[in-house]
Every structure is written in C-alpha cells, then in structure tokens.
Design a protein around this motif. Structure first.
Motif, PDB file in Angstrom:
ATOM      1  N   PHE A  74     -26.738 -56.573 -40.568  1.00 39.19           N
ATOM      2  CA  PHE A  74     -26.336 -57.994 -40.510  1.00 39.19           C
ATOM      3  C   PHE A  74     -26.750 -58.357 -41.991  1.00 39.19           C
ATOM      4  N   ASP A  75     -25.610 -59.178 -42.486  1.00 35.18           N
ATOM      5  CA  ASP A  75     -25.641 -59.846 -43.817  1.00 35.18           C
ATOM      6  C   ASP A  75     -26.610 -60.957 -43.657  1.00 35.18           C
ATOM      7  N   ASN A  76     -26.742 -61.680 -42.511  1.00 34.21           N
ATOM      8  CA  ASN A  76     -27.370 -62.896 -42.406  1.00 34.21           C
ATOM      9  C   ASN A  76     -27.776 -63.121 -41.133  1.00 34.21           C
ATOM     10  N   LEU A  77     -28.985 -62.494 -40.527  1.00 30.47           N
ATOM     11  CA  LEU A  77     -29.585 -62.702 -39.441  1.00 30.47           C
ATOM     12  C   LEU A  77     -31.282 -63.021 -39.773  1.00 30.47           C
ATOM     13  N   PHE A  78     -31.458 -64.341 -39.195  1.00 32.19           N
ATOM     14  CA  PHE A  78     -32.715 -64.731 -39.322  1.00 32.19           C
ATOM     15  C   PHE A  78     -32.817 -65.120 -41.034  1.00 32.19           C
ATOM     16  N   ASN A  79     -31.468 -65.546 -41.505  1.00 29.20           N
ATOM     17  CA  ASN A  79     -31.499 -65.745 -42.951  1.00 29.20           C
ATOM     18  C   ASN A  79     -31.839 -64.673 -43.682  1.00 29.20           C
ATOM     19  N   SER A  80     -31.527 -63.384 -43.339  1.00 26.94           N
ATOM     20  CA  SER A  80     -31.939 -62.298 -44.316  1.00 26.94           C
ATOM     21  C   SER A  80     -30.888 -61.065 -43.798  1.00 26.94           C
ATOM     22  N   GLN A  81     -31.114 -60.117 -44.530  1.00 31.03           N
ATOM     23  CA  GLN A  81     -30.263 -58.660 -44.353  1.00 31.03           C
ATOM     24  C   GLN A  81     -31.241 -57.971 -43.488  1.00 31.03           C
ATOM     25  N   GLN A  82     -30.421 -57.462 -42.299  1.00 33.67           N
ATOM     26  CA  GLN A  82     -31.326 -56.354 -41.189  1.00 33.67           C
ATOM     27  C   GLN A  82     -30.406 -55.546 -41.011  1.00 33.67           C
ATOM     28  N   GLU A  83     -31.162 -54.448 -40.982  1.00 36.50           N
ATOM     29  CA  GLU A  83     -30.493 -53.062 -40.404  1.00 36.50           C
ATOM     30  C   GLU A  83     -31.055 -52.681 -39.210  1.00 36.50           C
ATOM     31  N   ILE A  84     -30.518 -52.328 -37.892  1.00 38.46           N
ATOM     32  CA  ILE A  84     -31.111 -52.107 -36.674  1.00 38.46           C
ATOM     33  C   ILE A  84     -30.345 -51.121 -36.018  1.00 38.46           C
ATOM     34  N   ASN A  85     -31.191 -49.992 -35.487  1.00 38.32           N
ATOM     35  CA  ASN A  85     -30.579 -48.952 -34.883  1.00 38.32           C
ATOM     36  C   ASN A  85     -31.203 -48.927 -33.502  1.00 38.32           C
ATOM     37  N   PHE A  86     -30.649 -48.388 -32.335  1.00 38.90           N
ATOM     38  CA  PHE A  86     -31.247 -48.382 -31.207  1.00 38.90           C
ATOM     39  C   PHE A  86     -30.682 -47.311 -30.387  1.00 38.90           C
ATOM     40  N   ILE A  87     -31.235 -46.607 -29.388  1.00 35.83           N
ATOM     41  CA  ILE A  87     -30.953 -45.948 -28.506  1.00 35.83           C
ATOM     42  C   ILE A  87     -30.815 -46.506 -27.090  1.00 35.83           C
ATOM     43  N   GLU A  88     -29.757 -46.426 -26.398  1.00 37.86           N
ATOM     44  CA  GLU A  88     -29.706 -47.070 -25.046  1.00 37.86           C
ATOM     45  C   GLU A  88     -29.462 -45.857 -23.970  1.00 37.86           C
ATOM     46  N   ILE A  89     -30.447 -45.808 -23.037  1.00 37.68           N
ATOM     47  CA  ILE A  89     -30.693 -44.714 -21.878  1.00 37.68           C
ATOM     48  C   ILE A  89     -30.501 -45.295 -20.691  1.00 37.68           C
ATOM     49  N   ASP A  90     -29.530 -44.630 -19.903  1.00 34.26           N
ATOM     50  CA  ASP A  90     -29.349 -45.149 -18.706  1.00 34.26           C
ATOM     51  C   ASP A  90     -30.502 -44.429 -17.755  1.00 34.26           C
ATOM     52  N   LEU A  91     -31.392 -45.151 -17.211  1.00 35.99           N
ATOM     53  CA  LEU A  91     -32.661 -44.361 -16.592  1.00 35.99           C
ATOM     54  C   LEU A  91     -32.173 -44.051 -15.188  1.00 35.99           C
ATOM     55  N   ARG A  92     -31.043 -44.442 -14.596  1.00 30.08           N
ATOM     56  CA  ARG A  92     -30.662 -43.870 -13.155  1.00 30.08           C
ATOM     57  C   ARG A  92     -30.097 -42.468 -13.620  1.00 30.08           C
ATOM     58  N   LYS A  93     -29.721 -42.162 -14.858  1.00 25.47           N
ATOM     59  CA  LYS A  93     -29.294 -40.709 -15.014  1.00 25.47           C
ATOM     60  C   LYS A  93     -30.536 -39.937 -15.711  1.00 25.47           C
ATOM     61  N   HIS A  94     -31.289 -40.541 -16.275  1.00 27.73           N
ATOM     62  CA  HIS A  94     -32.283 -39.556 -17.310  1.00 27.73           C
ATOM     63  C   HIS A  94     -33.580 -40.009 -17.282  1.00 27.73           C
ATOM     64  N   ARG A  95     -34.086 -40.704 -16.217  1.00 27.45           N
ATOM     65  CA  ARG A  95     -35.549 -41.169 -15.871  1.00 27.45           C
ATOM     66  C   ARG A  95     -36.511 -39.767 -15.894  1.00 27.45           C
ATOM     67  N   LYS A  96     -35.946 -38.811 -15.343  1.00 28.06           N
ATOM     68  CA  LYS A  96     -36.725 -37.456 -15.184  1.00 28.06           C
ATOM     69  C   LYS A  96     -37.137 -36.793 -16.516  1.00 28.06           C
ATOM     70  N   ARG A  97     -36.523 -37.521 -17.542  1.00 23.75           N
ATOM     71  CA  ARG A  97     -36.271 -36.578 -18.908  1.00 23.75           C
ATOM     72  C   ARG A  97     -37.025 -37.365 -20.047  1.00 23.75           C
ATOM     73  N   ILE A  98     -37.731 -38.174 -19.707  1.00 22.83           N
ATOM     74  CA  ILE A  98     -38.400 -39.033 -20.623  1.00 22.83           C
ATOM     75  C   ILE A  98     -39.877 -38.520 -20.626  1.00 22.83           C
ATOM     76  N   PHE A  99     -40.571 -38.232 -21.705  1.00 29.43           N
ATOM     77  CA  PHE A  99     -41.752 -37.729 -21.994  1.00 29.43           C
ATOM     78  C   PHE A  99     -42.618 -38.274 -23.405  1.00 29.43           C
ATOM     79  N   LEU A 100     -43.720 -38.055 -23.189  1.00 26.43           N
ATOM     80  CA  LEU A 100     -44.432 -38.230 -24.574  1.00 26.43           C
ATOM     81  C   LEU A 100     -45.141 -36.995 -25.268  1.00 26.43           C
ATOM     82  N   ALA A 101     -45.320 -37.012 -26.426  1.00 21.86           N
ATOM     83  CA  ALA A 101     -45.755 -35.731 -27.086  1.00 21.86           C
ATOM     84  C   ALA A 101     -46.716 -36.268 -27.964  1.00 21.86           C
ATOM     85  N   ALA A 102     -47.768 -35.689 -28.164  1.00 23.66           N
ATOM     86  CA  ALA A 102     -48.924 -36.199 -29.094  1.00 23.66           C
ATOM     87  C   ALA A 102     -50.014 -34.848 -29.465  1.00 23.66           C
ATOM     88  N   ASP A 103     -50.687 -35.180 -30.668  1.00 20.64           N
ATOM     89  CA  ASP A 103     -51.803 -34.266 -30.924  1.00 20.64           C
ATOM     90  C   ASP A 103     -53.015 -35.086 -31.136  1.00 20.64           C
TER      91      ASP A 103
END
Length: 256
Positions: free
Chosen positions: A27-56
């Motif tokens: 976006f060249d002018n979003l909230f009076n600023s340049q913005q770069e947005i990336n997002f993943i959209e996941i259908d939970l009806r199909k993939h809810r059993k495959r979401i996990f956390l990983a940690a150390d």
C-alpha cells in the motif's frame, strides 16, 4: 478510505494447498504511510487438525529453522522471548508439556492461544485458567487485539502506539485462521501501531485476534516460496530482503 483500501485490495494471491492461501499486498498510502502486508489464510474446516506449536525452553532459533525441523508448510513466529536466558518470556505448553512458565507477568501478555485437534481459539487471558487447561497447546502473548469482533482496549504506551513490524494471529467469523506479518523499519514499509493492526484484522473479518512478538522477530514462512522460504522482509539486517532473520523461542505452524 483506509478500510475501503483494505477491503477492495487486489491482493497478490498464491495458492499454497487446497484451503491454504498466501496473500501479499503493498500500500502506497495506508494510514498515511507505505505498508507491506503478507498473510496466510487457512480454512480450519479442512486443516484444523494440522495446526501446532513448536518451542524450545532455552535455545533460540529462526522461524525457518523451527519450521524445517517440524516439516511445516506455513509458519509464523510466536510469543516474546527472554533475551538473556532464552526460551519464552510468557507461558507456553506444547503437546501437553509445559515448555516455559511466565518469567514476570506483564500487561502486554493478556491473550491466550489454544490449539488442539478440534481447532484454534483466542481468548482474553483473564477469562480462563490457561495453566491448568486441558488443551495440549497453549501460548500466552498479546496484547489482545480483537474480541467478539470488537477492537480490544489497548493501554496507551510506546509499545502499543508506535509503529513497528508486527505479527498477529486471528480467527475469522467464517472459520479461517489468519497468520499475518506487517513489515516495518524501512522506507517501503513503515510498520503499524497496534490500533492500526487491529483495524486491518477487523476489516479482514477477524472475530478474535492477538498480537505476537513483532519487531525483528516478525517472520512469515511458506515452504518453497523463496530461497529461504520467508515471504516477508525481516528487519534485523536493515535491508528490504528476506534475510534479516532474528532467532525466536517458538512458532505457530501448519504441518505439511
């Protein structure tokens, strides 16, 4: 005008797998600023059993390192980490095992992510006893951004009010999971404050949403997308490329 710009945006859409889509927009002018947005959209009806956390509990790793170890298809960095001693700053439980307990409570960590095979949910931390919850995967972070389709109240402070790179997770009213990174600290991407981030998520249909660790930690991973599988522009190397990765304590991912 900002809401119209987001709702009518012609995102660059890349199918990752059936029910999983990567969307990118500048976006060249979003909230009076340049913005770069990336997002993943996941259908939970199909993939809810495959979401996990990983940690150390101690060792910090980059989001791609965590993701590769877990054979992730997509991933996003998780909660805040202890810069001196490693591990998460706030409570996290993975696969029924407590990885870290909260080092010191903060007003910032007021949201809880719960993940099991039934799905993903986001709650105010004060609304449940998350340390004794039966769900096997629990991540405390925040602040809470959206609750019951309304923007949550945010305490006035520099963390909330200044613009930075941001990471967030949301569940939409139509059953999708959003993993979002907003880039910042660059002339091509100014970053957002948390009020702006909450508005973006609400305009995209979020019913519940929470902030994750941002700044140099903000990383969005899509397997096979780039040379290092990172689709946003992590800021730690002060260049607008995919290489400025910061090591983190945990991630949220969808298994390939």
């Amino acid at each position: 005008m900002d809401s119209i710009a987001v709702v009518q945006k012609e995102w660059t859409v890349t199918p990752v797998k059936k029910g999983i889509t990567w969307k990118q927009g500048h976006f060249d002018n979003l909230f009076n600023s340049q913005q770069e947005i990336n997002f993943i959209e996941i259908d939970l009806r199909k993939h809810r059993k495959r979401i996990f956390l990983a940690a150390d509990s101690v060792q910090l790793r980059t989001t791609p390192e965590f993701a590769s170890e877990k054979d992730a298809l997509v991933a996003i960095n998780g909660g805040f980490f202890d810069m001196e001693n490693g591990g998460a700053w706030d409570y996290i439980k993975v696969a029924g095992k407590v990885i870290n307990r909260t080092k010191k409570p903060t007003d910032r960590a007021n949201a809880v992510l719960l993940v099991d095979r039934k799905g993903v949910s986001i709650h105010p931390a004060s609304s449940l006893d998350y340390e004794h919850h039966e769900v096997p995967n629990v991540l405390l972070s925040g602040p809470l951004l959206i609750h019951q389709q309304n923007e949550a109240e945010l305490t006035p402070n520099a963390f909330n009010d200044n613009r930075h790179p941001r990471s967030a997770i949301a569940v939409t009213s139509d059953g999708k999971l959003l993993l979002m990174v907003v880039d910042g600290r660059n002339r091509l991407a100014e970053g957002m404050n948390l009020h702006e981030l909450a508005r973006i998520l609400r305009w995209l249909g979020a019913r519940e949403a929470m902030n994750l660790d941002g700044g140099g930690s903000s990383t969005l991973y899509v397997k096979g997308s780039t040379d290092n599988n990172v689709v946003n522009y992590p800021s730690d190397n002060k260049r607008f490329d995919h290489e400025g990765l910061r090591e983190v304590a945990n991630i949220i991912y969808l298994k390939d």
